[in-house]
Motif scaffolding. Structure first.
Motif, PDB file in Angstrom:
ATOM      1  N   HIS A 108      15.484  -1.450  -1.260  1.00 43.02           N
ATOM      2  CA  HIS A 108      14.252  -1.895  -0.598  1.00 43.02           C
ATOM      3  C   HIS A 108      13.346  -2.483  -1.667  1.00 43.02           C
ATOM      4  O   HIS A 108      12.880  -1.773  -2.557  1.00 43.02           O
ATOM      5  CB  HIS A 108      13.589  -0.704   0.095  1.00 43.02           C
ATOM      6  CG  HIS A 108      12.493  -1.099   1.026  1.00 43.02           C
ATOM      7  ND1 HIS A 108      11.671  -0.174   1.629  1.00 43.02           N
ATOM      8  CD2 HIS A 108      12.075  -2.309   1.479  1.00 43.02           C
ATOM      9  CE1 HIS A 108      10.790  -0.796   2.392  1.00 43.02           C
ATOM     10  NE2 HIS A 108      11.023  -2.088   2.319  1.00 43.02           N
ATOM     11  N   THR A 109      13.093  -3.801  -1.623  1.00 46.70           N
ATOM     12  CA  THR A 109      12.387  -4.507  -2.691  1.00 46.70           C
ATOM     13  C   THR A 109      11.190  -5.283  -2.140  1.00 46.70           C
ATOM     14  O   THR A 109      11.040  -5.444  -0.931  1.00 46.70           O
ATOM     15  CB  THR A 109      13.335  -5.490  -3.402  1.00 46.70           C
ATOM     16  OG1 THR A 109      13.756  -6.494  -2.453  1.00 46.70           O
ATOM     17  CG2 THR A 109      14.562  -4.762  -3.944  1.00 46.70           C
ATOM     18  N   HIS A 110      10.359  -5.792  -3.047  1.00 55.10           N
ATOM     19  CA  HIS A 110       9.234  -6.675  -2.741  1.00 55.10           C
ATOM     20  C   HIS A 110       8.248  -6.059  -1.746  1.00 55.10           C
ATOM     21  O   HIS A 110       7.590  -6.774  -0.975  1.00 55.10           O
ATOM     22  CB  HIS A 110       9.724  -8.025  -2.199  1.00 55.10           C
ATOM     23  CG  HIS A 110      10.661  -8.740  -3.127  1.00 55.10           C
ATOM     24  ND1 HIS A 110      10.260  -9.278  -4.322  1.00 55.10           N
ATOM     25  CD2 HIS A 110      11.997  -8.973  -3.045  1.00 55.10           C
ATOM     26  CE1 HIS A 110      11.289  -9.836  -4.926  1.00 55.10           C
ATOM     27  NE2 HIS A 110      12.365  -9.659  -4.170  1.00 55.10           N
ATOM     28  N   GLU A 111       8.120  -4.750  -1.768  1.00 63.68           N
ATOM     29  CA  GLU A 111       7.197  -4.074  -0.847  1.00 63.68           C
ATOM     30  C   GLU A 111       5.741  -4.446  -1.116  1.00 63.68           C
ATOM     31  O   GLU A 111       4.903  -4.388  -0.207  1.00 63.68           O
ATOM     32  CB  GLU A 111       7.379  -2.564  -0.950  1.00 63.68           C
ATOM     33  CG  GLU A 111       8.743  -2.090  -0.496  1.00 63.68           C
ATOM     34  CD  GLU A 111       8.939  -0.607  -0.719  1.00 63.68           C
ATOM     35  OE1 GLU A 111       8.343   0.169   0.047  1.00 63.68           O
ATOM     36  OE2 GLU A 111       9.664  -0.233  -1.659  1.00 63.68           O
ATOM     37  N   ASP A 112       5.414  -4.806  -2.349  1.00 61.87           N
ATOM     38  CA  ASP A 112       4.045  -5.176  -2.702  1.00 61.87           C
ATOM     39  C   ASP A 112       3.763  -6.661  -2.499  1.00 61.87           C
ATOM     40  O   ASP A 112       2.627  -7.105  -2.661  1.00 61.87           O
ATOM     41  CB  ASP A 112       3.752  -4.811  -4.166  1.00 61.87           C
ATOM     42  CG  ASP A 112       3.826  -3.316  -4.418  1.00 61.87           C
ATOM     43  OD1 ASP A 112       3.533  -2.548  -3.485  1.00 61.87           O
ATOM     44  OD2 ASP A 112       4.190  -2.932  -5.544  1.00 61.87           O
ATOM     45  N   THR A 113       4.795  -7.423  -2.154  1.00 64.81           N
ATOM     46  CA  THR A 113       4.649  -8.884  -2.030  1.00 64.81           C
ATOM     47  C   THR A 113       4.734  -9.357  -0.592  1.00 64.81           C
ATOM     48  O   THR A 113       3.911 -10.168  -0.147  1.00 64.81           O
ATOM     49  CB  THR A 113       5.744  -9.593  -2.857  1.00 64.81           C
ATOM     50  OG1 THR A 113       5.675  -9.147  -4.210  1.00 64.81           O
ATOM     51  CG2 THR A 113       5.555 -11.100  -2.801  1.00 64.81           C
ATOM     52  N   ASN A 150       4.458  -8.796   3.279  1.00 65.44           N
ATOM     53  CA  ASN A 150       3.824  -7.934   4.273  1.00 65.44           C
ATOM     54  C   ASN A 150       4.706  -7.783   5.515  1.00 65.44           C
ATOM     55  O   ASN A 150       5.627  -8.557   5.756  1.00 65.44           O
ATOM     56  CB  ASN A 150       2.464  -8.501   4.682  1.00 65.44           C
ATOM     57  CG  ASN A 150       1.490  -8.535   3.524  1.00 65.44           C
ATOM     58  OD1 ASN A 150       1.468  -7.621   2.701  1.00 65.44           O
ATOM     59  ND2 ASN A 150       0.685  -9.583   3.445  1.00 65.44           N
ATOM     60  N   SER A 151       4.380  -6.784   6.304  1.00 61.77           N
ATOM     61  CA  SER A 151       5.095  -6.555   7.558  1.00 61.77           C
ATOM     62  C   SER A 151       4.765  -7.666   8.556  1.00 61.77           C
ATOM     63  O   SER A 151       3.631  -8.139   8.640  1.00 61.77           O
ATOM     64  CB  SER A 151       4.691  -5.197   8.138  1.00 61.77           C
ATOM     65  OG  SER A 151       5.164  -5.039   9.438  1.00 61.77           O
ATOM     66  N   TYR A 154       8.452  -3.750   8.718  1.00 58.54           N
ATOM     67  CA  TYR A 154       8.457  -3.107   7.402  1.00 58.54           C
ATOM     68  C   TYR A 154       8.019  -4.119   6.352  1.00 58.54           C
ATOM     69  O   TYR A 154       8.308  -5.309   6.455  1.00 58.54           O
ATOM     70  CB  TYR A 154       9.852  -2.590   7.034  1.00 58.54           C
ATOM     71  CG  TYR A 154      10.239  -1.304   7.719  1.00 58.54           C
ATOM     72  CD1 TYR A 154       9.884  -0.070   7.192  1.00 58.54           C
ATOM     73  CD2 TYR A 154      10.972  -1.332   8.900  1.00 58.54           C
ATOM     74  CE1 TYR A 154      10.241   1.107   7.829  1.00 58.54           C
ATOM     75  CE2 TYR A 154      11.338  -0.156   9.540  1.00 58.54           C
ATOM     76  CZ  TYR A 154      10.967   1.061   8.990  1.00 58.54           C
ATOM     77  OH  TYR A 154      11.325   2.226   9.614  1.00 58.54           O
ATOM     78  N   THR A 155       7.338  -3.638   5.321  1.00 60.31           N
ATOM     79  CA  THR A 155       7.033  -4.508   4.192  1.00 60.31           C
ATOM     80  C   THR A 155       8.291  -4.682   3.346  1.00 60.31           C
ATOM     81  O   THR A 155       9.210  -3.863   3.375  1.00 60.31           O
ATOM     82  CB  THR A 155       5.916  -3.905   3.317  1.00 60.31           C
ATOM     83  OG1 THR A 155       6.343  -2.621   2.832  1.00 60.31           O
ATOM     84  CG2 THR A 155       4.635  -3.753   4.114  1.00 60.31           C
ATOM     85  N   GLY A 156       8.317  -5.762   2.571  1.00 55.95           N
ATOM     86  CA  GLY A 156       9.422  -5.982   1.654  1.00 55.95           C
ATOM     87  C   GLY A 156      10.693  -6.465   2.320  1.00 55.95           C
ATOM     88  O   GLY A 156      10.719  -6.846   3.496  1.00 55.95           O
TER      89      GLY A 156
END
Length: 232
Positions: free
Chosen positions: A142-147, A149-150, A127-129
């Motif tokens: 669920h945080t930092h999804e844009d920063t 990567n999986s 999962y991202t974030g």
């Protein structure tokens, strides 16, 4: 890690565990004691005051999940349950219950956990974030999804000034000095990383079945290969 020389309730320990953490002093109903906690894939948790004699902890009734990582912070132990939305928590390392609320996403296989910068972090594989909690695991975001990567995450690692997030079979790692802003850092080549440690300004990653270690002298900002003897 194989615990082979300690004892559990008088019997020799021969269980394989995946993570061990140390809490320092843990407040109990009558005094303060030191506590080691070990978790593993066999749906059991062990605790010890001295690292030699180990006892089985009491888990939520009917618990059959796997555990990969465990951490202590702000007076609480937390262990994410492998490939679920559940966590186990404990104030003393002896009695464990499910967290008050489920995680917002499945934490995936081999989830890693740590307490740093006054909050809890869980890295969910594939999962991202990140998953974060500022109320001692009562609720999660669920945080930092844009920063971030999986990746196939292995462990968090604390250094003097940074928190590192390390992958075990990718080339990705991240570091932060505040828990808010995360920076990407890449291994020079892909390795199957199985162990990590930090001391005196030097972080070292140990791969499985390889004669090349990875090291960082600047707390995870850059990684370099170091050759070992061929017999390693």
């Amino acid at each position: 890690v194989n615990i082979q020389t300690g004892t559990i309730s008088g019997d020799e320990v021969s269980q394989t565990v995946s993570a061990i953490c140390y809490s320092g002093c843990v407040a109990t109903f009558d005094n303060e004691v030191t506590r080691y906690v070990a978790v593993g894939y066999n749906n059991k948790i062990y605790y010890s005051a001295d690292g030699k004699t180990w006892n089985l902890a009491t888990l939520s009734e009917g618990f059959t999940g796997k555990l990969y990582d465990v951490a202590f912070g702000n007076g609480v132990f937390i262990a994410p349950v492998y490939n679920t939305t559940k966590i186990l928590t404990s104030n003393d390392g002896i009695t464990w219950t499910y967290g008050a609320n489920d995680l917002p996403i499945n934490c995936g296989p081999w989830p890693c956990v740590i307490y740093a910068f006054n909050k809890w972090f869980i890295a969910a594989r594939n999962y991202t974030g990140l998953l974060e909690s500022t109320d001692n695991g009562q609720s999660w975001n669920h945080t930092h999804e844009d920063t971030i990567n999986s990746a196939n995450w292995m462990r968090f690692l604390r250094t003097d000034n940074h928190l590192l997030l390390l992958s075990y079979y990718d080339t990705a790692s991240y570091y932060t000095n505040d828990g808010e802003t995360w920076h990407f850092s890449q291994y020079p080549q892909r390795h199957s990383i199985r162990g990590c440690c930090y001391h005196n300004g030097l972080a070292i990653l140990a791969p499985y079945n390889s004669a090349t270690l990875l090291y960082s002298w600047n707390e995870g900002k850059n990684w370099y290969p170091a050759s070992m003897p061929a017999s390693y």
